[in-house]
Design a protein around this motif. Structure first.
Motif, PDB file in Angstrom:
ATOM      1  N   ILE A  39     -62.696  -3.732 140.602  1.00  0.00           N
ATOM      2  CA  ILE A  39     -63.588  -2.582 140.485  1.00  0.00           C
ATOM      3  C   ILE A  39     -63.355  -1.966 139.109  1.00  0.00           C
ATOM      4  CG2 ILE A  39     -64.245  -0.341 141.442  1.00  0.00           C
ATOM      5  CD1 ILE A  39     -63.192  -1.292 144.135  1.00  0.00           C
ATOM      6  N   THR A  40     -64.262  -2.176 138.201  1.00  0.00           N
ATOM      7  CA  THR A  40     -64.121  -1.727 136.820  1.00  0.00           C
ATOM      8  C   THR A  40     -65.125  -0.624 136.510  1.00  0.00           C
ATOM      9  OG1 THR A  40     -65.710  -3.362 136.022  1.00  0.00           O
ATOM     10  CG2 THR A  40     -63.390  -4.042 136.138  1.00  0.00           C
ATOM     11  N   LEU A  41     -64.918   0.009 135.348  1.00  0.00           N
ATOM     12  CA  LEU A  41     -65.835   1.047 134.902  1.00  0.00           C
ATOM     13  C   LEU A  41     -67.239   0.477 134.699  1.00  0.00           C
ATOM     14  CD1 LEU A  41     -66.388   3.925 133.945  1.00  0.00           C
ATOM     15  CD2 LEU A  41     -65.539   3.275 131.676  1.00  0.00           C
ATOM     16  N   ASP A  42     -67.327  -0.726 134.147  1.00  0.00           N
ATOM     17  CA  ASP A  42     -68.632  -1.349 133.919  1.00  0.00           C
ATOM     18  C   ASP A  42     -69.367  -1.592 135.241  1.00  0.00           C
ATOM     19  OD1 ASP A  42     -68.326  -1.362 131.202  1.00  0.00           O
ATOM     20  OD2 ASP A  42     -67.586  -3.427 131.087  1.00  0.00           O
ATOM     21  N   LEU A  43     -68.632  -2.066 136.241  1.00  0.00           N
ATOM     22  CA  LEU A  43     -69.251  -2.304 137.540  1.00  0.00           C
ATOM     23  C   LEU A  43     -69.770  -0.999 138.140  1.00  0.00           C
ATOM     24  CD1 LEU A  43     -69.936  -4.071 139.987  1.00  0.00           C
ATOM     25  CD2 LEU A  43     -67.582  -3.727 140.799  1.00  0.00           C
ATOM     26  N   LEU A  44     -68.972   0.057 138.032  1.00  0.00           N
ATOM     27  CA  LEU A  44     -69.380   1.350 138.588  1.00  0.00           C
ATOM     28  C   LEU A  44     -70.589   1.909 137.852  1.00  0.00           C
ATOM     29  CD1 LEU A  44     -65.860   2.937 139.185  1.00  0.00           C
ATOM     30  CD2 LEU A  44     -67.476   2.177 140.929  1.00  0.00           C
ATOM     31  N   ARG A  45     -70.627   1.715 136.538  1.00  0.00           N
ATOM     32  CA  ARG A  45     -71.793   2.184 135.768  1.00  0.00           C
ATOM     33  C   ARG A  45     -73.071   1.461 136.192  1.00  0.00           C
ATOM     34  NH1 ARG A  45     -68.910   2.612 129.816  1.00  0.00           N
ATOM     35  NH2 ARG A  45     -68.295   4.814 129.976  1.00  0.00           N
ATOM     36  N   LYS A  46     -72.950   0.153 136.425  1.00  0.00           N
ATOM     37  CA  LYS A  46     -74.116  -0.604 136.878  1.00  0.00           C
ATOM     38  C   LYS A  46     -74.604  -0.096 138.227  1.00  0.00           C
ATOM     39  CE  LYS A  46     -72.871  -4.897 134.477  1.00  0.00           C
ATOM     40  NZ  LYS A  46     -72.414  -6.304 134.652  1.00  0.00           N
ATOM     41  N   ARG A  47     -73.653   0.292 139.068  1.00  0.00           N
ATOM     42  CA  ARG A  47     -73.993   0.768 140.403  1.00  0.00           C
ATOM     43  C   ARG A  47     -74.337   2.255 140.421  1.00  0.00           C
ATOM     44  NH1 ARG A  47     -75.345  -3.194 143.915  1.00  0.00           N
ATOM     45  NH2 ARG A  47     -74.130  -5.050 143.429  1.00  0.00           N
ATOM     46  N   ALA A  48     -74.294   2.902 139.262  1.00  0.00           N
ATOM     47  CA  ALA A  48     -74.580   4.339 139.171  1.00  0.00           C
ATOM     48  C   ALA A  48     -75.890   4.592 138.445  1.00  0.00           C
ATOM     49  CB  ALA A  48     -73.428   5.056 138.459  1.00  0.00           C
ATOM     50  N   GLU A  49     -76.782   3.618 138.471  1.00  0.00           N
ATOM     51  CA  GLU A  49     -78.059   3.776 137.776  1.00  0.00           C
ATOM     52  C   GLU A  49     -78.848   4.961 138.318  1.00  0.00           C
ATOM     53  OE1 GLU A  49     -80.017   0.066 138.189  1.00  0.00           O
ATOM     54  OE2 GLU A  49     -78.746  -0.998 136.728  1.00  0.00           O
ATOM     55  N   HIS A  50     -78.731   5.213 139.622  1.00  0.00           N
ATOM     56  CA  HIS A  50     -79.439   6.343 140.215  1.00  0.00           C
ATOM     57  C   HIS A  50     -78.884   7.674 139.733  1.00  0.00           C
ATOM     58  CE1 HIS A  50     -75.918   5.622 142.738  1.00  0.00           C
ATOM     59  NE2 HIS A  50     -75.994   6.871 143.129  1.00  0.00           N
ATOM     60  N   ASN A  51     -77.697   7.631 139.118  1.00  0.00           N
ATOM     61  CA  ASN A  51     -77.055   8.843 138.590  1.00  0.00           C
ATOM     62  C   ASN A  51     -77.014   8.799 137.063  1.00  0.00           C
ATOM     63  OD1 ASN A  51     -75.768  11.344 139.340  1.00  0.00           O
ATOM     64  ND2 ASN A  51     -73.827  10.490 138.629  1.00  0.00           N
ATOM     65  N   GLU A  52     -77.980   8.064 136.477  1.00  0.00           N
ATOM     66  CA  GLU A  52     -78.094   7.906 135.027  1.00  0.00           C
ATOM     67  C   GLU A  52     -76.824   7.326 134.410  1.00  0.00           C
ATOM     68  OE1 GLU A  52     -79.248  11.688 133.448  1.00  0.00           O
ATOM     69  OE2 GLU A  52     -81.280  11.566 134.260  1.00  0.00           O
ATOM     70  N   GLY A  53     -76.124   6.480 135.177  1.00  0.00           N
ATOM     71  CA  GLY A  53     -74.928   5.828 134.677  1.00  0.00           C
ATOM     72  C   GLY A  53     -73.703   6.708 134.605  1.00  0.00           C
ATOM     73  N   MET A  54     -73.827   7.942 135.069  1.00  0.00           N
ATOM     74  CA  MET A  54     -72.682   8.869 135.036  1.00  0.00           C
ATOM     75  C   MET A  54     -71.764   8.572 136.206  1.00  0.00           C
ATOM     76  SD  MET A  54     -72.860  10.909 132.425  1.00  0.00           S
ATOM     77  CE  MET A  54     -71.820  12.267 132.929  1.00  0.00           C
ATOM     78  N   VAL A  55     -70.525   8.207 135.905  1.00  0.00           N
ATOM     79  CA  VAL A  55     -69.571   7.829 136.942  1.00  0.00           C
ATOM     80  C   VAL A  55     -68.763   9.024 137.440  1.00  0.00           C
ATOM     81  CG1 VAL A  55     -67.501   6.454 137.398  1.00  0.00           C
ATOM     82  CG2 VAL A  55     -69.393   5.443 136.139  1.00  0.00           C
ATOM     83  N   SER A  56     -68.404   9.913 136.554  1.00  0.00           N
ATOM     84  CA  SER A  56     -67.506  11.023 136.915  1.00  0.00           C
ATOM     85  C   SER A  56     -68.117  11.971 137.942  1.00  0.00           C
ATOM     86  CB  SER A  56     -67.115  11.809 135.661  1.00  0.00           C
ATOM     87  OG  SER A  56     -68.263  12.349 135.035  1.00  0.00           O
ATOM     88  N   THR A  57     -69.465  12.046 137.997  1.00  0.00           N
ATOM     89  CA  THR A  57     -70.127  12.936 138.952  1.00  0.00           C
ATOM     90  C   THR A  57     -70.758  12.167 140.114  1.00  0.00           C
ATOM     91  OG1 THR A  57     -72.185  12.852 137.651  1.00  0.00           O
ATOM     92  CG2 THR A  57     -70.619  14.632 137.145  1.00  0.00           C
TER      93      THR A  57
END
Length: 294
Positions: A39-57
């Motif tokens: 589980i990497t930052l890149d994977l989370l960003r790809k899966r956070a498209e609905h949140n404009e790629g923002m992972v922290s929120t």
């Protein structure tokens, strides 16, 4: 004189280029392949498209069918998760979720889990789905770890080996007084009262069965408590089956099957790319090879 028999291990022949064959008692090194999909930052960003790629929120993330073997980095990268989908992976241990204080729904269906543990700090957890894992009868002794999750109302354990025991449902109902539903079925007040009354004999019977089956009860009942971890500490870091179609369905074979599928997919992609380069030119811009005439 009587010749001493050597062990098969001592007779192992080691061949090296340019050297004579020698014998060695050292067993061959076994290479342990790394986790398939961290589980990497890149994977989370790809899966956070609905949140404009923002992972922290990020409040919801879907990581199903990613061949994930280890839970990691979520508590560090996205502390505000409320809904986490991790179903249909290869996860073998519940861990590294102790920073997700706002987590309300956790889906871990169809993984390789054999114990329930390390969720004590998930204070907001209301729904937990562990359908179709590998929790055995002895694993029922780890259900009590969820007693710390005061807001847990809905628990799914169907499809685990432990549910085959006739005392499964009343045992869980009596252990977790906060539950409203178990496996999608509401727990009635009368059912809860009967379960509490039957609990001492149920537990005694379960321990007796485990002992008769040769199960190490201490090992089966032990589990990690997330409250023992430093809340500010970073997320921790942490034999494949062979053969035929009749091999047992277990965590090891699920991992082996997934790795074999990944290997075959990589081989097919390499073959496809080779054929593409052959007929349409290399992907690096080089002109395609001229056809031979004649």
């Amino acid at each position: 004189p009587v010749a001493r028999a050597r062990s098969p291990l001592a007779l192992r022949t080691v061949n090296r280029p340019g050297r004579l064959a020698t014998t060695s008692s050292r067993p061959p090194r076994r290479h342990t392949p790394p986790a398939m999909a961290p589980i990497t930052l890149d994977l989370l960003r790809k899966r956070a498209e609905h949140n404009e790629g923002m992972v922290s929120t990020l409040e919801e993330v879907t990581l199903h069918q990613q061949d994930i073997e280890k839970i990691e980095n979520l508590g560090t990268l996205c502390k505000h998760l409320k809904i986490l989908y991790l179903q249909n992976n290869l996860i073998g241990k519940l861990e590294n979720l102790h920073k997700l204080k706002e987590l309300e729904y956790l889906n871990l269906a169809v993984n390789n889990l054999q114990k329930i543990e390390n969720l004590q700090r998930c204070e907001s957890l209301t729904r937990l789905d562990m359908t179709v894992n590998f929790i055995p009868k002895g694993g029922l002794l780890t259900v009590e770890s969820l007693a710390a999750n005061r807001h847990l109302k809905d628990l799914y354990l169907m499809g685990n080996p432990c549910t085959d025991w006739e005392g499964y449902r009343p045992f869980v109902v009596a252990t977790l007084e906060q539950l409203h539903k178990l496996d999608g079925e509401a727990i009635t007040p009368s059912e809860r009262i009967k379960a509490k009354q039957a609990y001492p004999k149920l537990k005694e019977r379960l321990l007796q069965i485990l002992d008769e089956e040769g199960v190490d009860v201490y090992a089966a009942s032990s589990y990690d408590d997330a409250r023992d971890y430093d809340a500010d500490a970073p997320d921790g870091d942490g034999g494949e089956g062979g053969g035929d179609d009749r091999r047992p369905w277990c965590p090891a074979t699920r991992i082996a099957d997934a790795r074999e599928s990944q290997r075959q997919a990589a081989e097919q992609e390499a073959k496809r790319k080779k054929e593409q380069d052959k007929f349409f030119g290399a992907s690096d811009g080089r002109p395609k090879a001229k056809r031979r005439e004649g």
